[in-house]
Design an enzyme around this catalytic site. Structure first.
Site, PDB file in Angstrom:
ATOM      1  N   TYR A 144       0.745  -1.247  -0.112  1.00  0.00           N
ATOM      2  CA  TYR A 144       0.038  -0.080  -0.018  1.00  0.00           C
ATOM      3  C   TYR A 144       0.872   1.278  -0.097  1.00  0.00           C
ATOM      4  CZ  TYR A 144      -3.651   3.325   1.506  1.00  0.00           C
ATOM      5  OH  TYR A 144      -4.722   4.279   1.711  1.00  0.00           O
ATOM      6  N   ASP A 145       1.682   1.374   0.939  1.00  0.00           N
ATOM      7  CA  ASP A 145       2.846   2.660   0.919  1.00  0.00           C
ATOM      8  C   ASP A 145       3.481   2.910   0.033  1.00  0.00           C
ATOM      9  OD1 ASP A 145       1.687   1.846   3.668  1.00  0.00           O
ATOM     10  OD2 ASP A 145       3.638   2.193   4.618  1.00  0.00           O
ATOM     11  N   ASN A 173      -5.829   9.935   8.355  1.00  0.00           N
ATOM     12  CA  ASN A 173      -6.926   9.044   8.796  1.00  0.00           C
ATOM     13  C   ASN A 173      -8.449   9.945   8.696  1.00  0.00           C
ATOM     14  OD1 ASN A 173      -4.448   8.170   9.920  1.00  0.00           O
ATOM     15  ND2 ASN A 173      -5.796   6.323  10.513  1.00  0.00           N
ATOM     16  N   PHE A 190     -13.834   0.185  16.939  1.00  0.00           N
ATOM     17  CA  PHE A 190     -13.787   0.619  18.276  1.00  0.00           C
ATOM     18  C   PHE A 190     -15.654   0.803  18.445  1.00  0.00           C
ATOM     19  CE2 PHE A 190      -9.557   2.510  19.779  1.00  0.00           C
ATOM     20  CZ  PHE A 190      -9.021   1.293  19.846  1.00  0.00           C
ATOM     21  N   GLY A 206      -1.161   1.772  23.147  1.00  0.00           N
ATOM     22  CA  GLY A 206      -2.090   2.499  22.594  1.00  0.00           C
ATOM     23  C   GLY A 206      -1.629   4.048  22.678  1.00  0.00           C
ATOM     24  N   ARG A 210      -2.782   9.294  16.078  1.00  0.00           N
ATOM     25  CA  ARG A 210      -3.370   9.469  14.788  1.00  0.00           C
ATOM     26  C   ARG A 210      -4.277  10.710  14.970  1.00  0.00           C
ATOM     27  NH1 ARG A 210      -0.388   5.556  14.035  1.00  0.00           N
ATOM     28  NH2 ARG A 210      -0.743   3.708  12.918  1.00  0.00           N
ATOM     29  N   ASP A 271       3.532  -0.400  12.418  1.00  0.00           N
ATOM     30  CA  ASP A 271       2.499   0.350  12.833  1.00  0.00           C
ATOM     31  C   ASP A 271       3.139   1.835  13.224  1.00  0.00           C
ATOM     32  OD1 ASP A 271      -0.561  -0.253  13.572  1.00  0.00           O
ATOM     33  OD2 ASP A 271       0.317   1.472  14.656  1.00  0.00           O
ATOM     34  N   GLN A 274       3.362   7.695  15.167  1.00  0.00           N
ATOM     35  CA  GLN A 274       2.927   9.009  15.312  1.00  0.00           C
ATOM     36  C   GLN A 274       2.372   9.539  13.843  1.00  0.00           C
ATOM     37  OE1 GLN A 274       5.640  11.606  17.110  1.00  0.00           O
ATOM     38  NE2 GLN A 274       7.267  11.273  15.658  1.00  0.00           N
ATOM     39  N   ARG A 275       1.328  10.396  13.778  1.00  0.00           N
ATOM     40  CA  ARG A 275       0.870  10.814  12.629  1.00  0.00           C
ATOM     41  C   ARG A 275       0.170  12.134  12.771  1.00  0.00           C
ATOM     42  NH1 ARG A 275      -1.922   6.946   9.404  1.00  0.00           N
ATOM     43  NH2 ARG A 275       0.136   5.861   8.832  1.00  0.00           N
TER      44      ARG A 275
END
Ligand code: NAD
Ligand code: UDP
Length: 316
Positions: A144-145, A173, A190, A206, A210, A271, A274-275
């Site tokens: 994908y990336d 996102n 969620f 956690g 995002r 994963d 941070q974004r």
């Protein structure tokens, strides 16, 4: 009146974009292979004289006469794009190549739905468009990336070499009604878990972050970018307010009034930690910034999933 082609039009974002274009009085062709899209997302337009639906796979060429091409066709959730990674890479590369060929032939302006994943697990925070990214080229997310990075490269080369009129949106996102309830993305997971009274599955501690953009804001940004008369380099479109995944889980529990608990599961490979988008360019060039807060956007999204869950209970 313009003729728009929306690839991936039966998907989550594509269907919201189609609503916007149809409501503006334009003509719309929706092209989709229904890998992750559904006819119910665009059901309200089927039979409308300005709307056309084509079942087609973008990895195959197609000839159409259109003025604007919005190229969204590509699975977006890790579960879906990792199901058949070779197909994902093909969709990004061949699908984009075919759409660029079409745009070149008919002189259409073409917008790519690219992604914040081009920044990978970023070492620069927040991420401006000038950052080249930190992507694992051989990991499980690379179909994908790297697929999207290749799509951006093709866009820029068709622009430089063949003068195709391009726009590139790097989407961060985005969430809202019509996401697939089973696509594994964090907001849909969620909410569905909270509504069903199941444990909310936070991957890792956690503490990864995002920034969540509501779909209506995203579509505003898209429309402004397509309408810009000369901005051919990538533009970040996303909400710059950053949350940890744990904070999101707590917000969803609060907004749904659920008694669900939070449990932790293993963090998936690669994963991003941070974004958060730097949206200076979108603000200056497009006069755009998101308006909907996470609390506000969660309400219609929760209501949507409630309806989906009720319908599936009634059907079983
Ligand atoms: P989605 O999975 O709901 O929509 C993708 C659509 O493309 C689906 O309707 C699917 O059936 C269709 N499709 C997939 N492969 C195809 C193919 N080979 N030929 C024809 N159609 C095909 O996902 P979405 O969230 O609506 O994402 C839309 C676009 O935005 C994608 O390109 C995605 O990479 C990009 N994007 C989305 C997000 C987000 O947070 N939603 C973030 C970054 C980028
Ligand atoms: N995530 C999570 N629980 C879930 C689904 C996702 O903790 O049930 C995490 C995931 O590990 C990632 C973040 O939420 O850190 C966003 O995941 P998503 O798949 O929605 O998007 P992406 O990783 O592509 O940004």
């Amino acid at each position: 009146m313009r003729i728009h082609l929306v690839t991936g039009g039966a998907g989550f974002l594509g269907s919201h974009l189609i609503d916007r274009l149809m409501e503006a009085g334009d003509e719309v062709i929706c092209l989709d292979n229904y890998f992750t899209g559904r006819k119910r997302n665009i059901a309200r337009w089927i039979g409308h004289p300005r709307f056309e639906l084509i079942r087609h796979d973008v990895t195959e060429p197609i000839k159409l006469e259109v003025d604007r091409i919005w190229h969204l066709a590509c699975p977006a959730s890790p579960i879906h794009y990792q199901t058949n990674p070779v197909k994902t890479a093909k969709t990004s590369f061949l699908g984009t190549y075919n759409m660029l060929g079409l745009a070149r032939r008919v002189g259409a302006r073409l917008l790519l739905a690219s992604t914040s994943e081009v920044y990978g697990d970023p070492e620069v925070h927040p991420q401006p468009e000038s950052y080249w990214g930190h992507v694992n080229p051989i990991g499980i997310r690379s179909c994908y990336d790297e697929g999207k990075r290749c799509a951006e490269a093709l866009f820029m080369d068709y622009h430089r070499q063949h003068k195709v009129d391009i726009r590139i949106a790097r989407i961060f996102n985005t969430y809202g009604p019509r996401m697939c309830e089973d696509d594994g993305r964090v907001v849909s997971n969620f909410i569905v878990q909270a509504r069903r009274g199941e444990d909310l599955t936070v991957y890792g501690e956690g503490q990864q972050t995002r920034s969540f953009c509501y779909c209506e804001d995203l579509i505003d940004g898209f429309v402004r970018l397509m309408g810009h008369d000369s901005l051919t380099t990538p533009v970040n479109i996303g909400n710059p307010v950053e949350f940890t995944i744990l904070e999101l889980a707590e917000k969803v529990i609060a907004e749904t009034g659920s008694k669900s608990k939070i449990i932790h599961k293993e963090l998936p490979q690669d994963d991003p930690q941070q974004r958060k988008p730097d949206i200076t360019m979108a603000k200056c060039e497009l006069g755009w910034e998101p308006k909907v807060s996470l609390e506000e956007g969660l309400k219609p999204t929760i209501a949507y999933f409630q309806q989906v869950i009720s319908e599936s209970c009634a059907a079983s």
